[in-house]
Design a protein around this motif. Structure first.
Motif, PDB file in Angstrom:
ATOM      1  N   SER A  92      29.405  -8.256 -24.671  1.00  0.00           N
ATOM      2  CA  SER A  92      29.155  -9.462 -25.898  1.00  0.00           C
ATOM      3  C   SER A  92      28.978 -10.958 -25.068  1.00  0.00           C
ATOM      4  O   SER A  92      28.859 -11.819 -25.320  1.00  0.00           O
ATOM      5  CB  SER A  92      30.390  -9.860 -26.091  1.00  0.00           C
ATOM      6  OG  SER A  92      31.212  -9.870 -25.339  1.00  0.00           O
TER       7      SER A  92
ATOM      8  N   GLU B  61      24.307 -12.591 -35.522  1.00  0.00           N
ATOM      9  CA  GLU B  61      24.830 -11.630 -36.195  1.00  0.00           C
ATOM     10  C   GLU B  61      23.948 -10.335 -36.024  1.00  0.00           C
ATOM     11  O   GLU B  61      24.867  -9.591 -35.885  1.00  0.00           O
ATOM     12  CB  GLU B  61      24.925 -12.286 -37.539  1.00  0.00           C
ATOM     13  CG  GLU B  61      25.392 -13.354 -37.888  1.00  0.00           C
ATOM     14  CD  GLU B  61      27.199 -13.693 -37.830  1.00  0.00           C
ATOM     15  OE1 GLU B  61      27.273 -12.274 -38.003  1.00  0.00           O
ATOM     16  OE2 GLU B  61      27.182 -14.189 -37.835  1.00  0.00           O
TER      17      GLU B  61
ATOM     18  N   THR C  87      25.168  -9.518 -32.117  1.00  0.00           N
ATOM     19  CA  THR C  87      26.373  -8.823 -32.804  1.00  0.00           C
ATOM     20  C   THR C  87      26.296  -7.486 -32.902  1.00  0.00           C
ATOM     21  O   THR C  87      27.249  -6.610 -32.766  1.00  0.00           O
ATOM     22  CB  THR C  87      27.315  -9.524 -33.164  1.00  0.00           C
ATOM     23  OG1 THR C  87      27.169 -11.407 -32.538  1.00  0.00           O
ATOM     24  CG2 THR C  87      29.046  -9.443 -32.959  1.00  0.00           C
TER      25      THR C  87
ATOM     26  N   GLU D   8      37.903  -8.404 -36.633  1.00  0.00           N
ATOM     27  CA  GLU D   8      37.269  -8.233 -35.695  1.00  0.00           C
ATOM     28  C   GLU D   8      35.963  -9.265 -36.629  1.00  0.00           C
ATOM     29  O   GLU D   8      35.392 -10.352 -36.258  1.00  0.00           O
ATOM     30  CB  GLU D   8      37.756  -8.344 -34.954  1.00  0.00           C
ATOM     31  CG  GLU D   8      38.444  -8.327 -33.816  1.00  0.00           C
ATOM     32  CD  GLU D   8      38.331  -7.272 -32.604  1.00  0.00           C
ATOM     33  OE1 GLU D   8      37.585  -7.527 -32.517  1.00  0.00           O
ATOM     34  OE2 GLU D   8      39.196  -7.003 -31.725  1.00  0.00           O
ATOM     35  N   ARG D   9      35.497  -8.434 -37.744  1.00  0.00           N
ATOM     36  CA  ARG D   9      34.704  -8.107 -38.339  1.00  0.00           C
ATOM     37  C   ARG D   9      34.879  -8.802 -40.036  1.00  0.00           C
ATOM     38  O   ARG D   9      35.661  -8.144 -39.989  1.00  0.00           O
ATOM     39  CB  ARG D   9      33.484  -7.248 -38.215  1.00  0.00           C
ATOM     40  CG  ARG D   9      33.781  -6.400 -36.810  1.00  0.00           C
ATOM     41  CD  ARG D   9      33.016  -7.678 -35.695  1.00  0.00           C
ATOM     42  NE  ARG D   9      31.688  -8.326 -36.666  1.00  0.00           N
ATOM     43  CZ  ARG D   9      31.669  -9.347 -36.028  1.00  0.00           C
ATOM     44  NH1 ARG D   9      32.171 -10.023 -35.169  1.00  0.00           N
ATOM     45  NH2 ARG D   9      30.509  -9.932 -36.426  1.00  0.00           N
TER      46      ARG D   9
ATOM     47  N   ASP E 205      32.216 -17.129 -31.488  1.00  0.00           N
ATOM     48  CA  ASP E 205      31.462 -15.630 -31.559  1.00  0.00           C
ATOM     49  C   ASP E 205      32.138 -14.793 -31.476  1.00  0.00           C
ATOM     50  O   ASP E 205      33.363 -14.817 -31.252  1.00  0.00           O
ATOM     51  CB  ASP E 205      29.799 -15.491 -31.044  1.00  0.00           C
ATOM     52  CG  ASP E 205      30.098 -15.654 -29.180  1.00  0.00           C
ATOM     53  OD1 ASP E 205      31.761 -15.457 -28.655  1.00  0.00           O
ATOM     54  OD2 ASP E 205      29.343 -16.003 -29.089  1.00  0.00           O
ATOM     55  N   HIS E 206      31.667 -13.494 -31.905  1.00  0.00           N
ATOM     56  CA  HIS E 206      31.968 -11.968 -31.323  1.00  0.00           C
ATOM     57  C   HIS E 206      33.692 -11.712 -30.099  1.00  0.00           C
ATOM     58  O   HIS E 206      34.176 -11.657 -29.740  1.00  0.00           O
ATOM     59  CB  HIS E 206      31.503 -11.218 -31.992  1.00  0.00           C
ATOM     60  CG  HIS E 206      31.863  -9.664 -31.356  1.00  0.00           C
ATOM     61  ND1 HIS E 206      31.095  -9.016 -30.560  1.00  0.00           N
ATOM     62  CD2 HIS E 206      33.018  -8.883 -31.083  1.00  0.00           C
ATOM     63  CE1 HIS E 206      31.703  -7.934 -29.626  1.00  0.00           C
ATOM     64  NE2 HIS E 206      32.867  -7.530 -30.620  1.00  0.00           N
TER      65      HIS E 206
ATOM     66  N   ALA F  53      35.944 -14.687 -29.933  1.00  0.00           N
ATOM     67  CA  ALA F  53      36.997 -14.074 -30.994  1.00  0.00           C
ATOM     68  C   ALA F  53      38.296 -14.144 -30.602  1.00  0.00           C
ATOM     69  O   ALA F  53      38.843 -14.280 -31.063  1.00  0.00           O
ATOM     70  CB  ALA F  53      36.312 -14.205 -32.222  1.00  0.00           C
ATOM     71  N   ARG F  54      38.089 -12.990 -29.627  1.00  0.00           N
ATOM     72  CA  ARG F  54      39.680 -12.144 -29.746  1.00  0.00           C
ATOM     73  C   ARG F  54      40.142 -12.799 -29.020  1.00  0.00           C
ATOM     74  O   ARG F  54      42.378 -12.646 -29.430  1.00  0.00           O
ATOM     75  CB  ARG F  54      39.088 -10.733 -29.106  1.00  0.00           C
ATOM     76  CG  ARG F  54      40.711  -9.946 -28.633  1.00  0.00           C
ATOM     77  CD  ARG F  54      40.253  -8.480 -28.207  1.00  0.00           C
ATOM     78  NE  ARG F  54      39.311  -7.825 -29.130  1.00  0.00           N
ATOM     79  CZ  ARG F  54      38.903  -6.361 -28.859  1.00  0.00           C
ATOM     80  NH1 ARG F  54      39.793  -5.770 -27.999  1.00  0.00           N
ATOM     81  NH2 ARG F  54      38.143  -5.860 -29.887  1.00  0.00           N
TER      82      ARG F  54
ATOM     83  N   SER G 102      31.909 -14.487 -36.749  1.00  0.00           N
ATOM     84  CA  SER G 102      33.379 -14.214 -36.557  1.00  0.00           C
ATOM     85  C   SER G 102      34.495 -14.826 -36.948  1.00  0.00           C
ATOM     86  O   SER G 102      35.332 -15.102 -36.956  1.00  0.00           O
ATOM     87  CB  SER G 102      33.241 -13.932 -34.992  1.00  0.00           C
ATOM     88  OG  SER G 102      32.371 -13.430 -34.413  1.00  0.00           O
TER      89      SER G 102
END
Lengths: 143, 107
Positions: A15, A48, A51, A105-106, B21-22, B25-26, B57
């Motif tokens: 990621s 996008e 990901t 999360e998504r 973004d992904h 984000a967490r 995200s």
């Protein structure tokens, strides 16, 4: 002045590469003198697609993501390809709010955003074989 | 990406700084949730004025925080959002879930 150009990128589906990959494509696109808004739209659409390859294509494993980007005239074409699990039902995957990922999360809005920010989005996928997403945007139209 | 927190009266302002973004984000969600639960404000403001990049995200961040706020009885608002981050949230219907506000008292 001939602006035709192209790049290829290959990187592991970590990621931490999401940021790097969208910035690389934006840098290529900037050769076409786009507006800031167009650059942001391209970065978002690429983010996008990458990901999706990381979260859905390769799920809990690490594989390789392949990106090509080319400019021909004033058109940018980006392909994002993985050799992951593939998509069984592409029409369903493209529906707003549909996700097979973690709902916290998504959001299920990835394809909707790609379609809204790019002129054309094509998806080819083979279950078990991988997915290729092609994004096209014409950059001579100033918004 | 980082979140800066400011508490005034019973309002928690979460100033989001950087790229959502992904990848980011967490940990962002974890730090906001931790703060929200420990402060238990009456109102929470998610301030987007310093977001330099956002993809879907960002929508997941908003929806997840709204869920937590509803559970804890906290009023949540999105403030100082504009440009394509606003477009992303509106096309996803997040503006029907959370009220967007202009807010000039950020600093």
């Amino acid at each position: 002045m001939k602006t035709d150009n192209s790049i290829k990128l290959e990187f592991p589906s970590k990621s931490s590469n999401e940021g790097f990959s969208r910035v690389a494509i934006a840098a290529l696109a900037s050769q076409l003198d786009p507006t800031l808004e167009q650059i942001n739209e391209i970065k978002t659409a690429v983010s996008e697609a990458v990901t999706n390859a990381i979260v859905h294509g390769y799920k809990d494993s690490i594989g390789t993501i392949y990106i090509t980007a080319k400019i021909r005239g004033k058109k940018l074409t980006v392909t994002v390809r993985d050799k992951g699990c593939g998509i069984a039902d592409i029409e369903q995957a493209r529906q707003p709010m549909f996700t097979t990922g973690n709902e916290n999360e998504r959001s299920g809005m990835g394809f909707t955003i790609m379609e809204s920010f790019m002129d054309r989005v094509r998806v080819k996928s083979v279950p078990g074989g991988g997915t290729k997403v092609t994004l096209e945007k014409q950059l001579d139209i100033k918004q | 990406m980082s979140a800066q927190f400011k508490i005034e009266n019973s309002t928690l302002r979460v100033l989001l700084c950087g790229e959502i973004d992904h990848h980011t984000a967490r940990s962002l969600c974890e730090s906001i949730d931790l703060k929200t639960v420990s402060v238990k404000p009456q109102t929470m403001l998610l301030d987007f004025s310093r977001v330099s990049f956002m993809d879907s995200s960002g929508l997941a961040v908003v929806v997840g925080r709204k869920r937590l706020c509803d559970k804890l009885g906290i009023q949540m608002y999105i403030v100082n959002i504009s440009g394509y981050p606003e477009k992303i949230l509106r096309m996803s219907g997040a503006d029907k879930l959370v009220e967007f506000k202009e807010d000039k008292n950020e600093n």
